[in-house]
Design a protein around this motif. Structure first.
Motif, mmCIF file in Angstrom:
data_model
loop_
_atom_site.group_PDB
_atom_site.id
_atom_site.type_symbol
_atom_site.label_atom_id
_atom_site.label_comp_id
_atom_site.label_asym_id
_atom_site.label_seq_id
_atom_site.Cartn_x
_atom_site.Cartn_y
_atom_site.Cartn_z
ATOM 1 N N SER A 113 0.833 -1.202 0.000
ATOM 2 C CA SER A 113 0.000 0.000 0.000
ATOM 3 C C SER A 113 0.873 1.260 0.000
ATOM 4 O O SER A 113 0.358 2.373 0.106
ATOM 5 C CB SER A 113 -0.929 -0.006 1.214
ATOM 6 O OG SER A 113 -0.179 -0.088 2.411
ATOM 7 N N ALA A 114 2.198 1.089 -0.112
ATOM 8 C CA ALA A 114 3.091 2.253 -0.190
ATOM 9 C C ALA A 114 2.736 3.094 -1.413
ATOM 10 O O ALA A 114 2.222 2.575 -2.408
ATOM 11 C CB ALA A 114 4.543 1.796 -0.264
ATOM 12 N N PHE B 275 -2.632 12.762 -0.835
ATOM 13 C CA PHE B 275 -1.835 12.786 0.399
ATOM 14 C C PHE B 275 -2.422 13.799 1.386
ATOM 15 O O PHE B 275 -2.606 13.500 2.564
ATOM 16 C CB PHE B 275 -0.381 13.140 0.061
ATOM 17 C CG PHE B 275 0.511 13.237 1.268
ATOM 18 C CD1 PHE B 275 1.295 12.154 1.660
ATOM 19 C CD2 PHE B 275 0.590 14.403 2.017
ATOM 20 C CE1 PHE B 275 2.115 12.230 2.773
ATOM 21 C CE2 PHE B 275 1.400 14.490 3.134
ATOM 22 C CZ PHE B 275 2.168 13.400 3.517
ATOM 23 N N HIS C 251 -3.889 13.159 5.184
ATOM 24 C CA HIS C 251 -3.366 13.834 6.366
ATOM 25 C C HIS C 251 -4.468 14.637 7.066
ATOM 26 O O HIS C 251 -4.574 14.632 8.304
ATOM 27 C CB HIS C 251 -2.195 14.742 5.988
ATOM 28 C CG HIS C 251 -1.571 15.424 7.180
ATOM 29 N ND1 HIS C 251 -1.493 16.784 7.302
ATOM 30 C CD2 HIS C 251 -1.043 14.923 8.306
ATOM 31 C CE1 HIS C 251 -0.923 17.089 8.471
ATOM 32 N NE2 HIS C 251 -0.630 15.977 9.091
ATOM 33 N N ALA D 230 -6.564 12.350 9.116
ATOM 34 C CA ALA D 230 -5.870 11.921 10.338
ATOM 35 C C ALA D 230 -5.885 13.039 11.376
ATOM 36 O O ALA D 230 -6.126 12.800 12.563
ATOM 37 C CB ALA D 230 -4.436 11.518 9.999
ATOM 38 N N PRO E 35 -3.674 7.997 14.575
ATOM 39 C CA PRO E 35 -4.085 7.734 13.199
ATOM 40 C C PRO E 35 -2.906 7.755 12.234
ATOM 41 O O PRO E 35 -1.992 8.557 12.373
ATOM 42 C CB PRO E 35 -5.032 8.897 12.871
ATOM 43 C CG PRO E 35 -5.309 9.582 14.159
ATOM 44 C CD PRO E 35 -4.165 9.279 15.067
ATOM 45 N N GLY E 36 -2.948 6.860 11.278
ATOM 46 C CA GLY E 36 -1.999 6.898 10.172
ATOM 47 C C GLY E 36 -2.683 7.518 8.968
ATOM 48 O O GLY E 36 -3.857 7.895 9.028
ATOM 49 N N LEU E 37 -1.964 7.617 7.865
ATOM 50 C CA LEU E 37 -2.570 8.187 6.663
ATOM 51 C C LEU E 37 -3.562 7.218 6.043
ATOM 52 O O LEU E 37 -4.518 7.625 5.394
ATOM 53 C CB LEU E 37 -1.496 8.545 5.639
ATOM 54 C CG LEU E 37 -0.572 9.710 5.978
ATOM 55 C CD1 LEU E 37 0.178 10.159 4.748
ATOM 56 C CD2 LEU E 37 -1.315 10.873 6.588
ATOM 57 N N THR E 38 -3.335 5.920 6.222
ATOM 58 C CA THR E 38 -4.207 4.934 5.594
ATOM 59 C C THR E 38 -5.404 4.618 6.481
ATOM 60 O O THR E 38 -6.535 4.545 6.022
ATOM 61 C CB THR E 38 -3.430 3.631 5.309
ATOM 62 O OG1 THR E 38 -2.187 3.988 4.706
ATOM 63 C CG2 THR E 38 -4.197 2.730 4.382
#
Lengths: 462, 247
Positions: free
Chosen positions: B17-18, B37, B41, B44, B172-175
């Motif tokens: 998922s990178a 992106f 963000h 999140a 939280p992460g970006l995903t």
């Protein structure tokens, strides 16, 4: 104690200890507030800086911030101090030293010879008297060159770590992120993976994969699996292909104990890695990571501010002539570096202080989602660091580390810094990029498809 | 914002998922990749700063009894800067917990770093776990504002619980912005170390641990913890591998 008071604007300020002066003199950051040692007012901060400015550099050789008897990092710092190298500046106060660093007398050659004569505390104190521009101007003059399979730190160059992390260490997923990074000329400092599963067999599998890629393309790069140093020792014993040995380190013995290391185990790992003799153009085999706040988070700070403790970690690092030292500046979170302003300042301080002590300083220009920071702040910091002459920066696909869940720089950002500021990759790596057709005349080639030349790496028929 | 049909990176993208193969505008990100992106963000950030609606959460937990308390961190900005305050009880909440309510298992729901995770997943996880704790005495569910993991130690100790299950919104992460964590601590009291807890992380429906899987692990660890009088590293050593857990 007569040094520890001053009068500014008719107001008298008195400090109880050198530790308090150092902590109060530090530019505001949340970690020192959390520790309860930050200046109580903006005026008190400047007063502490004024006290520091009048303090002779030699004072730091006679009063330890962390006790000599109970801390092996302090003993390392004082016992290995090179008085001959220190001689040219030994008569100066901290303030005079700061002015002298900015002068034309402090040349690249002079600063290189001086490094072994400086202690972390002297350098940290000096940095507290410097604005961001001063940190950049002096760091820029310092040249630290290291080598393994390529050469880092040469003038006009900026290296990069390719960080292809994957949440389940999927080899093809990792390979895809490596191919993507190579297309942007990233990876000369190191191709380094933070493993999701921290087991020895898993680390060996990843190392073997990276070594196979390197050998099949004859790449002048070094790899690293960022596992604990005791794992690395075991892995070297088993004969796996270890290029660089990694370890997180901090500035007090107690904090290092929290990381499960001491100087003895680092000595052992360093010796073992050197004995493998895998470098082709140099024998710098260690890769260290640090970051302000590590000691406080381990409850091992001795009332010393986080920036000074960070610089003490560099004394540990320099014992091992590392290939790379990376301050992971915004990873630790807002309780240590609250916002973009604090992260930017800390990144410039760490880079300056590391370079002053003779280290190949790189920075992970990064932040977490609960910090008051965003990619705009990272843009500012990376641009300033390129100007300051950073040895290398970390880069991940699209600035998003999907394993560690934080934001760093994108591969694109390394390309931006090189293109906009005329910087280049390490010469050996640059020649390889040209040879395999990923750059042409120093510029990235056009096209977005995975390059045919690297098809084998991703399991495509060539 | 899906990838182009003739995406040469499609096969590689299936393995990670990178954010690979984004293309470039000069050395910059193409506008679409940049917006994707920024959106991730932004989500999140919103998850960190949004407040949990604890009244709604209490309704989701009916018929279970709930108590709502505050940590000593009065607002989000203080909470982020002062982890120590997020582990202490606010003076104004002292009265709410004045009487001990001895029990075997006490659930505490802390907002932590993701309001989204707590709002969406805390009640379903509690509900899925309850039937598996049959025969044990349960306390009220304590809902905690501006609270961190170790807050559960304070609450568990005050109410005289033998074991605390603390559910908390993970960073939280970006995903994934709505990931819930569960921490199980035997004999909760202030000063417990992290090595004395067991953790189940990554609880969310979008590819993480399901409510049911998380509930099974919480119940197993809870029962083992009570039986053996210990949680943390000592207990983890004996935890059966995932595949041997009763499905």
């Amino acid at each position: 104690m007569r040094h520890l008071r001053t009068t500014i604007g008719g107001e008298r300020f008195t400090f109880d200890s050198l530790n308090q002066v150092m902590a109060c003199a530090t530019p505001l950051r949340s970690g020192d507030q959390l520790a309860g040692i930050a200046a109580e007012s903006a005026a008190q901060r400047v007063a502490a800086q004024a006290v520091l400015a009048d303090l002779p550099l030699t004072h730091f050789l006679t009063e330890a911030l962390v006790p000599y008897e109970s801390d092996e990092v302090t003993r390392l710092i004082l016992d290995s101090h090179d008085t001959a190298a220190f001689a040219p500046v030994q008569h100066m106060t901290t303030g005079q030293f700061r002015d002298w660093l900015l002068s034309e007398e402090a040349t690249t050659e002079v600063l290189a010879a001086l490094a072994p004569g400086l202690t972390p505390e002297m350098v940290a104190a000096t940095s507290k008297l410097m604005r961001n521009r001063d940190l950049i101007a002096v760091a820029r003059k310092i040249r630290v060159t290291t080598a393994f399979r390529n050469t880092q730190g040469l003038p006009g160059r900026i290296g990069s770590r390719l960080q292809p992390n994957h949440p389940s260490d999927d080899m093809q997923g990792i390979a895809a992120s490596i191919v993507d990074g190579l297309m942007y000329g990233v990876g000369d400092a190191v191709i380094g993976i933070n493993p999701a599963t921290d087991s020895i067999p898993n680390a060996i599998a990843l190392m073997e994969m990276l070594d196979e890629i390197r050998l099949s393309y004859d790449m002048p790069v070094q790899s690293c699996i960022l596992t604990h140093v005791t794992n690395a020792i075991e892995i070297m014993d088993r004969g796996a292909p270890v290029d660089l040995v990694f370890q997180s380190i901090a500035g007090t013995q107690a904090a290092n104990t929290g990381f499960g290391v001491d100087l003895a185990v680092l000595d052992e790992a360093h010796e073992a890695a050197r004995a493998l003799d895998r470098g082709t153009v140099g024998d710098n085999v260690m890769y260290f990571e640090t970051g302000q706040g590590a000691a406080l988070s381990a409850d091992a700070h001795h009332g010393v501010d986080q920036q000074t403790l960070e610089v003490r970690a560099y004394a540990v690092a320099r014992r091992y002539r590392p290939l790379l030292v990376n301050t992971v500046v915004g990873f630790i979170g807002p309780e240590y570096l609250y916002d973009g302003k604090q992260i930017i300042r800390a990144g410039l301080e760490d880079h300056f202080c590391g370079k002053m002590l003779g280290l190949p300083m790189g920075v992970d220009v990064c932040y977490t989602n609960h910090a008051e920071a965003d990619q705009d702040d990272m843009d500012v910091l990376m641009t300033l660091l390129a100007d300051a002459g950073a040895t290398f920066l970390i880069a991940v696909p699209g600035a998003d580390d999907i394993m560690l869940n934080y934001q760093s720089l994108a591969y694109h950002d390394i390309a931006y810094l090189r293109e906009s500021f005329g910087l280049r990759a390490a010469p050996e790596f640059e020649a390889w990029l040209e040879g395999i057709g990923l750059i042409d005349g120093g510029r990235l080639v056009e096209g977005n498809a995975p390059p045919k030349a690297l098809a084998k790496m991703t399991g495509d028929a060539a | 914002m899906s990838a182009p049909v003739d995406d040469p990176w499609a096969r590689l993208r299936s393995r990670t998922s990178a954010r690979i193969g984004l293309g470039r505008s000069g050395a910059g990100l193409p506008v679409r990749a940049n917006l994707e992106f920024q959106f991730a963000h932004a989500r999140a950030r919103d998850a960190v700063h949004r407040a949990v609606d604890f009244e709604a959460l209490a309704k989701d937990l009916v018929p279970m009894e709930t108590l709502t308390v505050d940590s000593a961190a009065p607002d989000r900005a203080t909470y982020l800067r002062r982890p120590d305050l997020g582990r202490q009880l606010a003076e104004s909440s002292e009265a709410t917990l004045a009487t001990a309510l001895p029990c075997d298992v006490l659930f505490v729901v802390a907002d932590g770093l993701s309001a989204d995770a707590v709002q969406a997943h805390a009640a379903p996880v509690v509900r899925a776990t309850l039937p598996l704790l049959d025969g044990l005495a349960l306390g009220p569910v304590v809902l905690a504002r501006q609270a961190r993991v170790a807050f559960g130690d304070v609450i568990g100790h005050r109410l005289a619980a033998k074991l605390v299950v603390l559910l908390v919104g993970e960073r939280p992460g970006l995903t994934v912005t709505d990931s819930l964590g569960a921490y199980i601590t035997h004999a909760p009291e202030p000063g417990r170390r992290d090595s004395e807890r067991n953790c189940i992380s990554n609880i969310h429906p979008g590819g993480g641990q399901s409510y049911e899987a998380a509930a099974r692990k919480i119940a197993w660890l809870g029962r083992q913890g009570l039986e053996r009088g210990v949680t943390g590293i000592a207990l983890k050593d004996d935890l059966p591998a995932t595949q041997t857990l009763p499905e």
